[in-house]
Design an enzyme around this catalytic site. Structure first.
Site, mmCIF file in Angstrom:
data_model
loop_
_atom_site.group_PDB
_atom_site.id
_atom_site.type_symbol
_atom_site.label_atom_id
_atom_site.label_comp_id
_atom_site.label_asym_id
_atom_site.label_seq_id
_atom_site.Cartn_x
_atom_site.Cartn_y
_atom_site.Cartn_z
ATOM 1 C CE LYS A 1 -3.528 -0.526 -0.479
ATOM 2 N NZ LYS A 1 -4.121 -0.835 -1.827
ATOM 3 C CG HIS B 1 4.702 -6.040 -1.029
ATOM 4 N ND1 HIS B 1 4.842 -4.784 -1.577
ATOM 5 C CD2 HIS B 1 3.462 -6.474 -1.410
ATOM 6 C CE1 HIS B 1 3.745 -4.490 -2.265
ATOM 7 N NE2 HIS B 1 2.905 -5.489 -2.173
ATOM 8 C CB SER C 1 -3.599 2.708 2.068
ATOM 9 O OG SER C 1 -3.908 2.123 0.823
#
Length: 300
Positions: A51, A112, A142
């Site tokens: 995010k 990530h 988010s």
């Protein structure tokens, strides 16, 4: 380090791998295989915490790497053009390692993962690495909305306060934001690494695209093409583009919250209480103050 046992919410296939919490779509065998994945010299790796503007960066970098090939970008979803390295979803036929292995160069690969879990030879090759940072308060908000909308995380129905505590303790998919950030910050000075702040992209997207093109050595892209890429990758355009908005992904309920929700800076102010903000700032200072990372929390 990931906290376990204090929270009732459990993700499908939840497991801890080297002190990092993961959902079932990043299984142990995939995380093991990532370590032995062989980068190519002309690869571009995009590393972000979830995010932080990942899809935006993927679309920009893929187009730059492929000389603004809009035709291909309009035919294939970004998650199939730019594979998610540690992700494995057999139902969607999205297996990051397989997609990357079968992809022609130049590859644009997303991850990530904290630095310690990336391919072991990543920094022994001349491939490019783009690190994207976003201010952690907007990241947290988010992520909260994404947790509510995605079955991948187990259809979270907890409160904002509960999610904030989970985030602060690293009890979310891909673990602690603090650990991720502290693992990548020291790499920013490498010649083949570029650190980008999400908020700088929001302030001046075209300048950011120019800088990324220069970093990638794409001197053949003229100003008109860079402007075209910037327009194509605007938030409003990407939100309506079926190749980037992820509305086809079965695990995301866009009626609850679409993957591309707002894309603004400062949305955290709507949810954080004064006390929560003080707690967050205190933890940020305790964990990362020595790094002096210049996060931007508002563009006002």
């Amino acid at each position: 380090m990931t906290s376990t046992g204090r929270f009732h919410h459990v993700m499908p296939g939840e497991h801890v791998y080297e002190d990092v919490l993961f959902f079932g779509f990043s299984p142990k065998e995939t995380l093991d295989a990532v370590k032995t994945f062989e980068p190519r010299d002309d690869d571009v790796f995009i590393v972000t915490y979830p995010k932080a503007g990942t899809t935006w960066m993927q679309e920009i970098v893929w187009l730059l790497a492929h000389n603004g090939n809009m035709e291909e970008a309009k035919r294939k979803p970004v998650y199939m053009r730019s594979p998610f390295l540690e992700f494995k979803d057999d139902r969607l036929n999205e297996v990051g390692l397989d997609l990357a292995a079968n992809m022609e160069s130049p590859r644009v690969i997303k991850s990530h993962l904290p630095a310690k879990l990336m391919p072991k030879t990543l920094f022994n090759r001349p491939c490019k690495v783009i690190i994207l940072f976003r201010n952690p308060k907007d990241v947290c908000v988010s992520y909260y909305h994404f947790y509510q909308s995605s079955s991948s995380f187990g259809d979270f129905h907890g409160s904002w306060e509960k999610f904030l505590q989970m985030f602060l303790e690293g009890h979310v998919d891909h673990g602690s934001w603090f650990d991720f950030t502290s693992s990548w910050w020291p790499h920013r000075g490498r010649e083949n690494v570029k650190l980008v702040f999400y908020e700088d992209m929001k302030k001046d997207a075209l300048s950011s695209v120019r800088e990324l093109a220069e970093f990638l050595g794409k001197s053949e892209l003229d100003e008109s093409r860079l402007r075209e890429i910037t327009r194509h990758c605007s938030f409003d355009e990407m939100k309506e583009n079926p190749m980037t908005n992820h509305l086809d992904v079965y695990s995301i309920d866009s009626q609850v919250s679409p993957l591309l929700r707002k894309g603004t800076v400062g949305d955290w102010k709507r949810l954080f209480t004064v006390r929560q903000n003080d707690v967050f700032d205190g933890l940020l200072h305790a964990k990362l103050s020595e790094m002096n990372i210049p996060f931007t929390y508002s563009l006002d």
